[in-house]
Design a protein around this motif. Structure first.
Motif, PDB file in Angstrom:
ATOM      1  N   HIS A 148       9.893  -0.866  -0.269  1.00 21.55           N
ATOM      2  CA  HIS A 148      10.185  -0.484  -1.650  1.00 21.55           C
ATOM      3  C   HIS A 148      10.862  -1.629  -2.405  1.00 21.55           C
ATOM      4  N   LYS A 152       7.407   7.640   0.580  1.00 22.60           N
ATOM      5  CA  LYS A 152       6.755   6.349   0.801  1.00 22.60           C
ATOM      6  C   LYS A 152       5.938   5.863  -0.388  1.00 22.60           C
ATOM      7  N   THR A 153       5.550   6.779  -1.303  1.00 23.35           N
ATOM      8  CA  THR A 153       4.558   6.401  -2.308  1.00 23.35           C
ATOM      9  C   THR A 153       5.021   6.507  -3.755  1.00 23.35           C
ATOM     10  N   ARG A 191       5.348  11.880   2.416  1.00 24.25           N
ATOM     11  CA  ARG A 191       4.435  11.018   1.665  1.00 24.25           C
ATOM     12  C   ARG A 191       5.095  10.537   0.377  1.00 24.25           C
ATOM     13  N   THR A 228      10.643   1.323   5.498  1.00 29.56           N
ATOM     14  CA  THR A 228      10.160   1.872   4.229  1.00 29.56           C
ATOM     15  C   THR A 228      11.002   1.352   3.076  1.00 29.56           C
ATOM     16  N   LYS A 256       6.444   5.426  -7.353  1.00 32.05           N
ATOM     17  CA  LYS A 256       6.040   4.187  -8.049  1.00 32.05           C
ATOM     18  C   LYS A 256       7.202   3.315  -8.524  1.00 32.05           C
TER      19      LYS A 256
END
Length: 169
Positions: A59, A11-12, A8, A55, A14
Motif C-alpha cells: 500500500h 488489499k484492494t 479482499r 500488504t 484505492k
C-alpha cells in the motif's frame, strides 16, 4: 459482509483505509493464541504478522494510506498492552497507528461500533460479543454514514498520539 470479501477490501482499496477501534479487548481467532503466549511470558517472533506487514508495504509503495486510531481506557487492559507491544512491525511497514485515552474523546460523536472506512465511501462496521469475539460485520456505502465515519475518525485523530510517542500505563 463475509470475511473473505473484507480481506479482499483490505488489499484492494484505492486511496486510504481508516480504522477506528474503541474496545478495550478483542478476541480474534488469529490473535488469541499469541495473546496467551504473551500473557504467559513466552517469546513471539511476530512472524504471524508478516502477511499484513507485506500488504502494508505494498500500500505504501502504491501511495495508499492506512491509519488506525485506538481509543483506550487507562490503565490499558491486558489486551491493549499486548497490542501496543506488537504494533512496531505494522508501524514500520507503513500503518499509522495512534492512541488516544478515552477521556480525550468524551465530546466526540462516534459510531456505536468499530469501523473501517475504505476510500471515503464504504463503511464496514465490526461487531463483537461482550467477550471481544468477532460476531460479524456489516457494510454500507450510504454517503451520510461514510461522512459520519470520516468526521468522527478525523475528530479522534486530531487528538491522538502517534504510536512512537504513546507510553502505556
Amino acid at each position: 459482509m463475509e470475511a473473505d470479501e473484507f480481506e479482499r477490501l483490505l488489499k484492494t482499496f484505492k486511496r486510504e483505509a481508516l480504522h477506528l477501534e474503541a474496545r478495550d479487548a478483542y478476541g480474534t481467532a488469529t490473535e488469541l493464541p499469541y495473546l496467551a503466549k504473551w500473557l504467559a511470558g513466552e517469546p513471539d517472533d511476530l512472524a504471524w504478522l508478516d502477511g499484513w506487514c507485506q500488504t502494508l508495504r505494498k500500500h505504501v509503495k502504491a501511495g495508499r494510506s492506512v491509519r488506525r486510531a485506538r481509543i483506550v481506557s487507562e490503565p490499558l487492559s491486558e489486551y491493549q498492552l499486548w497490542s501496543h507491544s506488537i504494533a512496531g512491525p505494522m508501524v514500520e511497514a507503513g500503518e499509522d497507528i495512534r492512541w488516544i485515552p478515552r477521556p480525550a474523546v468524551s465530546a466526540v460523536g462516534i459510531p456505536g461500533n468499530d469501523f473501517y472506512l475504505f476510500d471515503g465511501r464504504l463503511a464496514v462496521f465490526l461487531h463483537y460479543a461482550g467477550n471481544g469475539l468477532s460476531v460479524g460485520m456489516t457494510a454500507t456505502d450510504d454517503p451520510d454514514v461514510a461522512d459520519l465515519c470520516r468526521s468522527s475518525f478525523e475528530a479522534v485523530w486530531k487528538f491522538s498520539v502517534p504510536h512512537s510517542g504513546y507510553r502505556p500505563f
